[in-house]
Design an enzyme around this catalytic site. Structure first.
Site, PDB file in Angstrom:
ATOM      1  N   GLY A 221      13.614  69.990  44.217  1.00 52.58           N
ATOM      2  CA  GLY A 221      14.439  68.841  44.029  1.00 52.58           C
ATOM      3  C   GLY A 221      13.324  68.156  42.518  1.00 52.58           C
ATOM      4  O   GLY A 221      13.069  67.812  41.650  1.00 52.58           O
ATOM      5  N   ASN A 222      11.653  68.410  43.195  1.00 53.09           N
ATOM      6  CA  ASN A 222      10.642  67.704  42.821  1.00 53.09           C
ATOM      7  C   ASN A 222      10.699  68.747  40.630  1.00 53.09           C
ATOM      8  O   ASN A 222       9.729  68.328  40.109  1.00 53.09           O
ATOM      9  CB  ASN A 222       9.317  67.694  43.299  1.00 53.09           C
ATOM     10  CG  ASN A 222       9.280  67.060  44.672  1.00 53.09           C
ATOM     11  OD1 ASN A 222      10.622  65.867  44.178  1.00 53.09           O
ATOM     12  ND2 ASN A 222       8.602  66.796  44.960  1.00 53.09           N
TER      13      ASN A 222
ATOM     14  N   ASP B 202       7.922  63.679  57.314  1.00 52.32           N
ATOM     15  CA  ASP B 202       7.061  63.811  55.685  1.00 52.32           C
ATOM     16  C   ASP B 202       5.760  63.224  55.586  1.00 52.32           C
ATOM     17  O   ASP B 202       5.710  62.497  55.764  1.00 52.32           O
ATOM     18  CB  ASP B 202       8.403  63.415  55.607  1.00 52.32           C
ATOM     19  CG  ASP B 202       8.385  63.604  53.416  1.00 52.32           C
ATOM     20  OD1 ASP B 202       8.342  64.422  53.364  1.00 52.32           O
ATOM     21  OD2 ASP B 202       8.228  62.017  52.671  1.00 52.32           O
ATOM     22  N   ALA B 203       5.518  64.151  54.695  1.00 49.05           N
ATOM     23  CA  ALA B 203       3.751  63.888  54.697  1.00 49.05           C
ATOM     24  C   ALA B 203       3.164  62.750  55.337  1.00 49.05           C
ATOM     25  O   ALA B 203       2.902  61.759  54.480  1.00 49.05           O
ATOM     26  CB  ALA B 203       4.061  63.095  52.609  1.00 49.05           C
TER      27      ALA B 203
ATOM     28  N   ASP C 146       2.633  74.800  52.522  1.00 50.87           N
ATOM     29  CA  ASP C 146       2.484  74.812  51.227  1.00 50.87           C
ATOM     30  C   ASP C 146       2.262  75.565  50.915  1.00 50.87           C
ATOM     31  O   ASP C 146       2.143  76.003  49.588  1.00 50.87           O
ATOM     32  CB  ASP C 146       2.197  73.400  50.550  1.00 50.87           C
ATOM     33  CG  ASP C 146       3.400  72.071  51.159  1.00 50.87           C
ATOM     34  OD1 ASP C 146       4.809  72.820  51.259  1.00 50.87           O
ATOM     35  OD2 ASP C 146       3.092  70.419  51.535  1.00 50.87           O
TER      36      ASP C 146
ATOM     37  N   HIS D  26      13.608  71.412  49.227  1.00 50.75           N
ATOM     38  CA  HIS D  26      14.001  69.953  49.198  1.00 50.75           C
ATOM     39  C   HIS D  26      13.191  70.186  47.979  1.00 50.75           C
ATOM     40  O   HIS D  26      13.558  69.415  46.788  1.00 50.75           O
ATOM     41  CB  HIS D  26      14.693  69.081  49.443  1.00 50.75           C
ATOM     42  CG  HIS D  26      13.082  68.457  50.348  1.00 50.75           C
ATOM     43  ND1 HIS D  26      12.869  68.793  51.824  1.00 50.75           N
ATOM     44  CD2 HIS D  26      12.316  67.086  49.887  1.00 50.75           C
ATOM     45  CE1 HIS D  26      11.771  68.334  51.288  1.00 50.75           C
ATOM     46  NE2 HIS D  26      11.665  67.374  51.227  1.00 50.75           N
ATOM     47  N   ASP D  27      11.805  70.104  48.627  1.00 50.94           N
ATOM     48  CA  ASP D  27      10.407  69.375  47.435  1.00 50.94           C
ATOM     49  C   ASP D  27      10.686  70.329  46.121  1.00 50.94           C
ATOM     50  O   ASP D  27      10.695  69.493  44.544  1.00 50.94           O
ATOM     51  CB  ASP D  27       9.143  68.872  48.092  1.00 50.94           C
ATOM     52  CG  ASP D  27       8.974  67.990  49.023  1.00 50.94           C
ATOM     53  OD1 ASP D  27       9.592  66.899  47.969  1.00 50.94           O
ATOM     54  OD2 ASP D  27       8.055  67.500  49.589  1.00 50.94           O
TER      55      ASP D  27
ATOM     56  N   HIS E 260       4.146  78.779  50.305  1.00 47.92           N
ATOM     57  CA  HIS E 260       4.897  78.340  49.478  1.00 47.92           C
ATOM     58  C   HIS E 260       4.336  78.426  47.994  1.00 47.92           C
ATOM     59  O   HIS E 260       4.616  79.437  47.324  1.00 47.92           O
ATOM     60  CB  HIS E 260       5.429  77.533  49.227  1.00 47.92           C
ATOM     61  CG  HIS E 260       6.377  77.200  47.944  1.00 47.92           C
ATOM     62  ND1 HIS E 260       5.938  76.517  46.781  1.00 47.92           N
ATOM     63  CD2 HIS E 260       7.570  77.905  47.658  1.00 47.92           C
ATOM     64  CE1 HIS E 260       6.840  75.949  45.805  1.00 47.92           C
ATOM     65  NE2 HIS E 260       7.865  77.048  46.641  1.00 47.92           N
TER      66      HIS E 260
ATOM     67  N   ARG F 279      10.641  66.936  61.392  1.00 51.14           N
ATOM     68  CA  ARG F 279      10.118  67.379  60.615  1.00 51.14           C
ATOM     69  C   ARG F 279       9.536  66.029  60.098  1.00 51.14           C
ATOM     70  O   ARG F 279      10.404  65.597  59.940  1.00 51.14           O
ATOM     71  CB  ARG F 279      10.932  67.940  59.589  1.00 51.14           C
ATOM     72  CG  ARG F 279       9.420  68.735  58.703  1.00 51.14           C
ATOM     73  CD  ARG F 279      10.028  67.374  57.073  1.00 51.14           C
ATOM     74  NE  ARG F 279       8.662  68.330  56.305  1.00 51.14           N
ATOM     75  CZ  ARG F 279       9.104  67.954  54.749  1.00 51.14           C
ATOM     76  NH1 ARG F 279       9.265  66.796  54.575  1.00 51.14           N
ATOM     77  NH2 ARG F 279       8.378  68.382  54.093  1.00 51.14           N
TER      78      ARG F 279
ATOM     79  N   GLU G 165       4.538  67.509  57.657  1.00 52.04           N
ATOM     80  CA  GLU G 165       4.074  67.933  56.205  1.00 52.04           C
ATOM     81  C   GLU G 165       2.379  67.602  55.682  1.00 52.04           C
ATOM     82  O   GLU G 165       2.914  66.356  56.225  1.00 52.04           O
ATOM     83  CB  GLU G 165       5.495  68.437  55.471  1.00 52.04           C
ATOM     84  CG  GLU G 165       5.347  67.446  53.590  1.00 52.04           C
ATOM     85  CD  GLU G 165       5.628  67.025  52.770  1.00 52.04           C
ATOM     86  OE1 GLU G 165       5.864  68.066  51.846  1.00 52.04           O
ATOM     87  OE2 GLU G 165       6.641  66.724  53.352  1.00 52.04           O
TER      88      GLU G 165
END
Length: 603
Positions: free
Chosen positions: A393-394, A267-268, A320, A389-390, A323, A265, A300
């Site tokens: 956790g963010n 990331d960003a 996203d 997690h984002d 979500h 995966r 992502e």
């Protein structure tokens, strides 16, 4: 003896490359350096030979387990600066300790016949290795996860970071396995045993930035970064350079080839300035990995670039959009990135279920055009999740949806998550409705620790709940040990009331998915969705065998009139009497149900 060990399938361009038991070749790209030495513990310092385009090479009489550093000399630098290998496979201690020579053939694989699983079978379970006790701690959870119905674990980043605890996105040595989690062989043992349980293993890799502490690349490779483009984490990595591209492409291939991971995966990737690098990377991976293996590559990408998900490119993207609109409907939150999903939230969910992306060229709240048309993509191109997690956790206090949303509404949302033809992801602890937070945690040092703590608190100054110093002081200190400890999932509660009922619902939904959805998933296409009222939607899909799947969900607090919801068979109802109410033309509040018209299937 060497001939008793399995053959390595891939050798990265950079780093320590064992030639045999007693010789290792070292390669470093250091275009800003005047000279470079390699220093292996117990041996004299050895000058490396300058070759082409800023590369330095040396062959040294050492093997697996040897400790070493590079010493780089600037233009007027007589003593040089000792640095770890940026392609180190492991560190002795922390980021500032010596790097270790790692022979990729050292681990003896037990399940050499594993070829992975088709993407359609994937149910992802994202987890943080440090909070579960390292690689060995995760191994203890594998049988439980396989029994639950999970088919793939997704590891948050494992790359070496400063200190012994970090949520994972401050890594500075992308090739090195974090020492506090275990050794490279420990990670391979985890993957090997996961395969024995029929579980795929994915890894989250971070190619868009380095952490704020322990990155020495600019010391000897200043062109690794560009000074004309900034990211939220500092100067942008310069993906225009072929050596930079090679560094990251080789890293992806190392994880897939040497560690036998089933997927990555990324990331960003929207923070990577060069779009063609993403195309080059996926082509290189596809060309080097055995086509008989099932290897899945997931993005992502806030850019919603549907073209990256076309044939022969990336397998899927984290949705996203899905979500964010679901979070707004479940919680009513409207600040931060949720602001783009508040207006006409129900209509946005309709579009998401019908076409994939919500933003397909529209402007965000910042005025940026975002996204490309996505209706042509298969439903399996979208990884959906209620938590990860984002978005946990963010948060300032790391709250889970289990403490933010109505429990019946959240149960309804789980029906859509696990029975829709999109690809579901669960975040560790979500399956039993854990209420324990997942916080942002680090172990930075001295002034950086102070800066991270204060930066974290100032980050939320514009949120209504943290308008003054007193409220911001409630935001946990990322560097405090108790912040990490508070984030350890409470697995011991999963079979106690009320969590046991939640866990059983998750197990039932995943069993229904594997039995009824997964075999029919290839060739699925949307039949559209429609709003039934505020926070209420019905969506329909034609599955690959011709059968029709219908899911109706009402996240609002009132029953709604709704006709023609049912089907030949109700797969699941999140509340008792959902099916009978639907037959009466009523969609119950805070509820969801799924129906499958399998008799429409073609022979």
């Amino acid at each position: 003896m060497r001939d008793e060990l399995p053959q390595a399938t891939f050798t990265p361009t950079y780093g320590a490359q064992p030639i045999d038991d007693e010789r290792t070749r070292f390669v470093l790209w250091a275009p800003s350096a005047r000279a470079v030495n390699v220093e292996v513990e117990g041996l004299p310092s050895q000058a490396m030979r300058a070759t082409t385009d800023g590369h330095y090479e040396a062959e040294v009489a050492c093997g697996h387990g040897a400790r070493y550093r590079y010493r780089v000399f600037g233009a007027a630098d007589e003593e040089g600066t000792p640095v770890p290998d940026p392609a180190s496979r492991a560190q002795h201690g922390d980021i500032d300790g010596p790097s270790l020579v790692v022979d990729p053939r050292h681990y003896r694989w037990r399940h050499n016949d594993w070829q992975g699983r088709p993407w359609q079978e994937t149910v992802l379970y994202e987890l943080h290795i440090g909070t579960l006790g390292g690689f060995d701690g995760v191994r203890e959870k594998l049988a439980y996860l396989a029994d639950l119905g999970v088919t793939a674990i997704e590891l948050m980043p494992v790359s070496e970071f400063p200190g012994g605890r970090n949520w994972g996105y401050d890594g500075v040595l992308p090739y090195a396995v974090e020492a506090s989690y275990g050794s490279p062989d420990d990670m391979k043992a985890l993957i090997d045993e996961a395969h024995a349980h029929g579980l795929q293993v994915f890894l989250d890799v971070v190619y868009n930035h380095f952490g704020p502490d322990g990155n020495y690349l600019a010391t000897y490779a200043d062109t690794f970064f560009r000074d004309d483009l900034q990211t939220p984490w500092g100067p942008s990595i310069d993906f225009r350079g072929p050596q930079v591209r090679r560094y990251f492409i080789d890293n992806a291939l190392m994880w897939l080839q040497e560690y036998r991971l089933d997927g990555l995966r990324f990331d960003a990737v929207h923070a990577i300035s060069e779009r063609d690098f993403l195309v080059e990377m996926v082509r290189e991976i596809r060309s080097h990995v055995d086509p008989q293996r099932h290897v899945h590559l997931v993005l992502e990408n806030e850019g919603n670039n549907a073209s990256l998900l076309d044939a022969d490119h990336y397998t899927a993207q984290w949705s996203d959009d899905w979500h964010n609109v679901m979070h707004v409907l479940l919680t009513g939150e409207y600040e931060g990135y949720y602001a783009d999903f508040v207006e006409d939230a129900t209509a946005k969910l309709v579009r998401c279920l019908s076409e994939g992306f919500i933003y397909q060229g529209e402007r965000s709240r910042h005025g940026h055009v975002r996204g490309e048309p996505s209706a042509h993509l298969p439903t399996s191109a979208f990884v959906i999740f209620l938590q990860n997690h984002d978005q946990t956790g963010n948060r300032a206090l790391g709250e889970r949806l289990s403490v933010l949303a109505d429990p019946d509404a959240l149960a309804a949302a789980n029906v859509l998550l696990m029975l829709s033809p999109m690809m579901p992801l669960l975040f560790m602890g979500e399956e039993w409705g854990s209420t324990r937070p997942f916080l942002f945690f680090t172990e930075h040092r001295d002034a950086l620790a102070d800066a991270v703590r204060e930066g974290r608190r100032s980050e939320f100054a514009d949120f209504s709940a943290f308008q003054d110093e007193a409220t911001r002081s409630r935001i946990p200190d990322p560097n405090a040990l108790e912040t990490f400890e508070a984030s350890i999932p409470d697995y011991e509660l999963r079979e106690t009331p009320p969590h046991d009922a939640w866990l059983e619902r998750t197990r039932t939904l995943l069993s229904l998915r594997h039995q009824h959805i997964v075999p029919r998933l290839p060739g699925t296409r949307s039949l559209g969705a429609e709003a039934l009222g505020d926070k209420a939607v019905v969506a329909r899909w034609r599955l690959g065998d011709g059968s029709r799947l219908t899911i109706a969900i009402n996240l609002g607090g009132n029953d709604l009139a709704a006709q023609d919801l049912g089907g030949a068979r109700c797969l699941f109802e999140s509340r008792p009497d959902m099916e009978s109410a639907a037959k009466e033309g009523r969609l119950m509040h805070h509820g969801a149900a799924a129906w499958l018209d399998a008799e429409e299937a073609t022979p």
